[in-house]
Design a protein around this motif. Structure first.
Motif, PDB file in Angstrom:
ATOM      1  N   TRP A  44       0.831  -1.203   0.000  1.00  0.00           N
ATOM      2  CA  TRP A  44       0.000   0.000   0.000  1.00  0.00           C
ATOM      3  C   TRP A  44       0.867   1.255   0.000  1.00  0.00           C
ATOM      4  CZ3 TRP A  44      -4.587  -0.065  -1.683  1.00  0.00           C
ATOM      5  CH2 TRP A  44      -5.464  -1.139  -1.431  1.00  0.00           C
ATOM      6  N   HIS A  45       1.961   1.205   0.742  1.00  0.00           N
ATOM      7  CA  HIS A  45       2.883   2.336   0.786  1.00  0.00           C
ATOM      8  C   HIS A  45       3.508   2.572  -0.591  1.00  0.00           C
ATOM      9  CE1 HIS A  45       5.717   5.171   2.544  1.00  0.00           C
ATOM     10  NE2 HIS A  45       6.699   4.539   1.905  1.00  0.00           N
ATOM     11  N   MET A  46       3.885   1.491  -1.267  1.00  0.00           N
ATOM     12  CA  MET A  46       4.480   1.610  -2.597  1.00  0.00           C
ATOM     13  C   MET A  46       3.483   2.168  -3.600  1.00  0.00           C
ATOM     14  SD  MET A  46       6.654  -1.957  -2.662  1.00  0.00           S
ATOM     15  CE  MET A  46       7.383  -1.643  -4.290  1.00  0.00           C
ATOM     16  N   LEU A  47       2.243   1.714  -3.517  1.00  0.00           N
ATOM     17  CA  LEU A  47       1.212   2.232  -4.420  1.00  0.00           C
ATOM     18  C   LEU A  47       0.917   3.700  -4.143  1.00  0.00           C
ATOM     19  CD1 LEU A  47      -1.250  -0.806  -4.478  1.00  0.00           C
ATOM     20  CD2 LEU A  47       0.182   0.000  -6.377  1.00  0.00           C
ATOM     21  N   LEU A  48       0.934   4.073  -2.852  1.00  0.00           N
ATOM     22  CA  LEU A  48       0.718   5.473  -2.492  1.00  0.00           C
ATOM     23  C   LEU A  48       1.840   6.350  -3.033  1.00  0.00           C
ATOM     24  CD1 LEU A  48      -0.864   7.640  -0.986  1.00  0.00           C
ATOM     25  CD2 LEU A  48       0.436   7.056   1.085  1.00  0.00           C
ATOM     26  N   ASP A  49       3.073   5.868  -2.912  1.00  0.00           N
ATOM     27  CA  ASP A  49       4.210   6.608  -3.468  1.00  0.00           C
ATOM     28  C   ASP A  49       4.012   6.855  -4.961  1.00  0.00           C
ATOM     29  OD1 ASP A  49       5.502   6.707  -1.060  1.00  0.00           O
ATOM     30  OD2 ASP A  49       6.905   5.083  -1.493  1.00  0.00           O
ATOM     31  N   ARG A  50       3.569   5.830  -5.665  1.00  0.00           N
ATOM     32  CA  ARG A  50       3.372   5.952  -7.103  1.00  0.00           C
ATOM     33  C   ARG A  50       2.248   6.919  -7.435  1.00  0.00           C
ATOM     34  NH1 ARG A  50       6.333   1.775  -6.256  1.00  0.00           N
ATOM     35  NH2 ARG A  50       7.475   0.724  -7.935  1.00  0.00           N
ATOM     36  N   ALA A  51       1.204   6.892  -6.663  1.00  0.00           N
ATOM     37  CA  ALA A  51       0.103   7.830  -6.884  1.00  0.00           C
ATOM     38  C   ALA A  51       0.577   9.266  -6.649  1.00  0.00           C
ATOM     39  CB  ALA A  51      -1.067   7.496  -5.958  1.00  0.00           C
ATOM     40  N   MET A  52       1.414   9.458  -5.623  1.00  0.00           N
ATOM     41  CA  MET A  52       1.925  10.798  -5.320  1.00  0.00           C
ATOM     42  C   MET A  52       2.865  11.288  -6.427  1.00  0.00           C
ATOM     43  SD  MET A  52       2.579  10.463  -1.199  1.00  0.00           S
ATOM     44  CE  MET A  52       3.342  12.080  -1.120  1.00  0.00           C
ATOM     45  N   ILE A  53       3.679  10.391  -6.960  1.00  0.00           N
ATOM     46  CA  ILE A  53       4.587  10.760  -8.052  1.00  0.00           C
ATOM     47  C   ILE A  53       3.782  11.163  -9.287  1.00  0.00           C
ATOM     48  CG2 ILE A  53       6.260   9.829  -9.700  1.00  0.00           C
ATOM     49  CD1 ILE A  53       7.429   8.191  -7.360  1.00  0.00           C
ATOM     50  N   ALA A  54       2.733  10.389  -9.594  1.00  0.00           N
ATOM     51  CA  ALA A  54       1.891  10.711 -10.746  1.00  0.00           C
ATOM     52  C   ALA A  54       1.189  12.052 -10.536  1.00  0.00           C
ATOM     53  CB  ALA A  54       0.869   9.604 -10.977  1.00  0.00           C
ATOM     54  N   ALA A  55       0.658  12.271  -9.329  1.00  0.00           N
ATOM     55  CA  ALA A  55      -0.044  13.531  -9.034  1.00  0.00           C
ATOM     56  C   ALA A  55       0.915  14.713  -9.140  1.00  0.00           C
ATOM     57  CB  ALA A  55      -0.669  13.464  -7.642  1.00  0.00           C
ATOM     58  N   MET A  56       2.119  14.557  -8.616  1.00  0.00           N
ATOM     59  CA  MET A  56       3.110  15.631  -8.681  1.00  0.00           C
ATOM     60  C   MET A  56       3.465  15.953 -10.131  1.00  0.00           C
ATOM     61  SD  MET A  56       7.023  15.646  -7.270  1.00  0.00           S
ATOM     62  CE  MET A  56       7.429  14.358  -8.446  1.00  0.00           C
ATOM     63  N   THR A  57       3.572  14.910 -10.956  1.00  0.00           N
ATOM     64  CA  THR A  57       3.913  15.103 -12.367  1.00  0.00           C
ATOM     65  C   THR A  57       2.856  15.950 -13.073  1.00  0.00           C
ATOM     66  OG1 THR A  57       5.104  12.991 -12.433  1.00  0.00           O
ATOM     67  CG2 THR A  57       4.361  13.910 -14.541  1.00  0.00           C
ATOM     68  N   PHE A  58       1.592  15.635 -12.838  1.00  0.00           N
ATOM     69  CA  PHE A  58       0.520  16.409 -13.480  1.00  0.00           C
ATOM     70  C   PHE A  58       0.413  17.819 -12.886  1.00  0.00           C
ATOM     71  CE2 PHE A  58      -0.930  12.119 -14.681  1.00  0.00           C
ATOM     72  CZ  PHE A  58      -1.131  12.341 -16.045  1.00  0.00           C
ATOM     73  N   LEU A  59       0.708  17.958 -11.597  1.00  0.00           N
ATOM     74  CA  LEU A  59       0.694  19.288 -10.982  1.00  0.00           C
ATOM     75  C   LEU A  59       1.782  20.168 -11.604  1.00  0.00           C
ATOM     76  CD1 LEU A  59      -0.281  21.300  -8.855  1.00  0.00           C
ATOM     77  CD2 LEU A  59       1.338  20.245  -7.238  1.00  0.00           C
ATOM     78  N   LEU A  60       2.968  19.615 -11.788  1.00  0.00           N
ATOM     79  CA  LEU A  60       4.054  20.372 -12.407  1.00  0.00           C
ATOM     80  C   LEU A  60       3.710  20.767 -13.842  1.00  0.00           C
ATOM     81  CD1 LEU A  60       7.116  18.345 -11.083  1.00  0.00           C
ATOM     82  CD2 LEU A  60       6.549  20.705 -10.508  1.00  0.00           C
ATOM     83  N   MET A  61       3.034  19.878 -14.540  1.00  0.00           N
ATOM     84  CA  MET A  61       2.599  20.185 -15.906  1.00  0.00           C
ATOM     85  C   MET A  61       1.647  21.382 -15.893  1.00  0.00           C
ATOM     86  SD  MET A  61       0.372  17.820 -18.554  1.00  0.00           S
ATOM     87  CE  MET A  61      -1.106  18.047 -17.526  1.00  0.00           C
ATOM     88  N   TYR A  62       0.719  21.387 -14.937  1.00  0.00           N
ATOM     89  CA  TYR A  62      -0.236  22.491 -14.841  1.00  0.00           C
ATOM     90  C   TYR A  62       0.465  23.801 -14.476  1.00  0.00           C
ATOM     91  CZ  TYR A  62      -3.878  25.506 -12.952  1.00  0.00           C
ATOM     92  OH  TYR A  62      -4.686  26.580 -12.689  1.00  0.00           O
ATOM     93  N   LEU A  63       1.354  23.752 -13.490  1.00  0.00           N
ATOM     94  CA  LEU A  63       2.064  24.959 -13.066  1.00  0.00           C
ATOM     95  C   LEU A  63       2.935  25.515 -14.192  1.00  0.00           C
ATOM     96  CD1 LEU A  63       3.111  23.923  -9.432  1.00  0.00           C
ATOM     97  CD2 LEU A  63       1.257  25.474 -10.120  1.00  0.00           C
ATOM     98  N   TYR A  64       3.472  24.617 -14.993  1.00  0.00           N
ATOM     99  CA  TYR A  64       4.329  25.042 -16.104  1.00  0.00           C
ATOM    100  C   TYR A  64       3.561  25.899 -17.106  1.00  0.00           C
ATOM    101  CZ  TYR A  64       7.332  24.636 -20.246  1.00  0.00           C
ATOM    102  OH  TYR A  64       8.107  24.899 -21.344  1.00  0.00           O
TER     103      TYR A  64
END
Length: 321
Positions: A44-64
């Protein structure tokens, strides 16, 4: 030379190539976690990490989109590259369940060289100068990535996206190999079976031994050296009994040298001494078998061609103008 870091650049909307390949690797390993869910320690921790990485990636795309400039593009790319330090030890969470294959490589090494070069090398040259030189080369792996990345960002910005994609994609291909080909390397395997067995040429299979043992003994060389302690400290913190075959240190540094050659012959000439020391250091500090280093070298050219083809196939138009 003016960098114009905050000058607006014309760019395609959406994810960068390096972000897309990261999300693909994220998805593939998430699926693997679901298959191995019952056997993993903290799925569950590993899946959460992956979800956070994906969310951060899309957030950076939006901020860009709010400020599309060279600096914000650099931040997006470098964040994805920095995540490699997360993805690397993550391979151990998968391959620890598969039978270890070090005995196969140690036997092959014994057959080819009538012994273990990883033992001979460091025992023949334990001197301060030799030890420090090779440990400097091994540690230079990280500055080399930074130097080549900054060179392309400053001087070849139109190729910056391709460079980052080829580099990160090559890493991910190596990581997929590490997941399914569990080889820990001499620095883990030899202490596990005992150096008496190594000296006698006896290399038993140890199954899932590393699933329960991750101890890394101090490496060979001059133990009071500055660069020795830098390498030793980084290994004690981030090293796992994984990722020996093929050597990504050799493979990735070779890809970096190809990029340096294509970008600047002067840069290539400056990096070549460190590159040669790095390649030798992989065996000297017992991180790899000679076989690992050889396959790492030749695989680099294959991965460079494959990753370049992928970039051209998927991203025919440059991201930056």
């Amino acid at each position: 030379m003016a960098l114009d870091l905050f000058k607006r650049v014309e760019t395609r909307k959406g994810l960068f190539a390096v972000e897309k390949i990261t999300l693909i690797y994220n998805l593939l390993t998430s699926i693997l976690i679901l298959f191995l869910f019952q056997r993993m320690d903290h799925p569950w921790h590993m899946l959460l990490d992956r979800a956070m990485i994906a969310a951060m990636t899309f957030l950076l795309m939006y901020l860009y989109r709010l400020a599309p400039c060279k600096f914000s593009a650099f931040v997006r790319v470098v964040i994805q590259m920095s995540l490699l330090s997360y993805w690397y030890p993550d391979t151990f969470e998968f391959n620890r369940f598969f039978p270890n294959l070090d005995h196969v490589f140690a036997v092959a090494e014994q057959f080819i060289f009538n012994g273990q070069p990883a033992i001979w090398f460091c025992h023949t040259f334990p001197h301060l100068i030799v030890s420090e030189a090779f440990n400097l080369g091994y540690f230079f792996y990280y500055p080399m990535m930074l130097i080549v990345t900054l060179f392309y960002f400053i001087y070849k910005f139109e190729w910056f996206e391709k460079m980052s994609f080829v580099l990160v994609t090559s890493f991910f291909i190596y990581y997929l190999i590490y997941i399914f080909v569990p080889v820990a390397g001499p620095q883990f395997y030899f202490p596990a079976i005992g150096f008496d067995n190594v000296s006698k040429g006896i290399f038993p299979a140890i199954g899932d031994y590393f699933n329960h043992h991750q101890e890394l003994l101090p490496g060979p060389g001059y133990q009071h050296g500055f660069f020795y302690n830098l390498v030793e400290g980084s290994q004690q913190v981030g090293e796992r009994p994984t990722a020996a075959f093929p050597s990504s240190h050799v493979g990735i540094s070779t890809i970096l040298m190809i990029m340096a050659w294509r970008g600047s012959k002067k840069l290539f000439a400056c990096l070549i001494p460190f590159y040669m020391l790095l390649c030798g250091a992989t065996v000297y500090i017992q991180a790899h078998y000679v076989i690992d280093a050889i396959v790492g070298f030749f695989s680099a050219f294959v991965l460079y061609v494959v990753a370049t083809w992928m970039f051209k196939k998927w991203f025919a138009q440059p991201m930056f103008k």
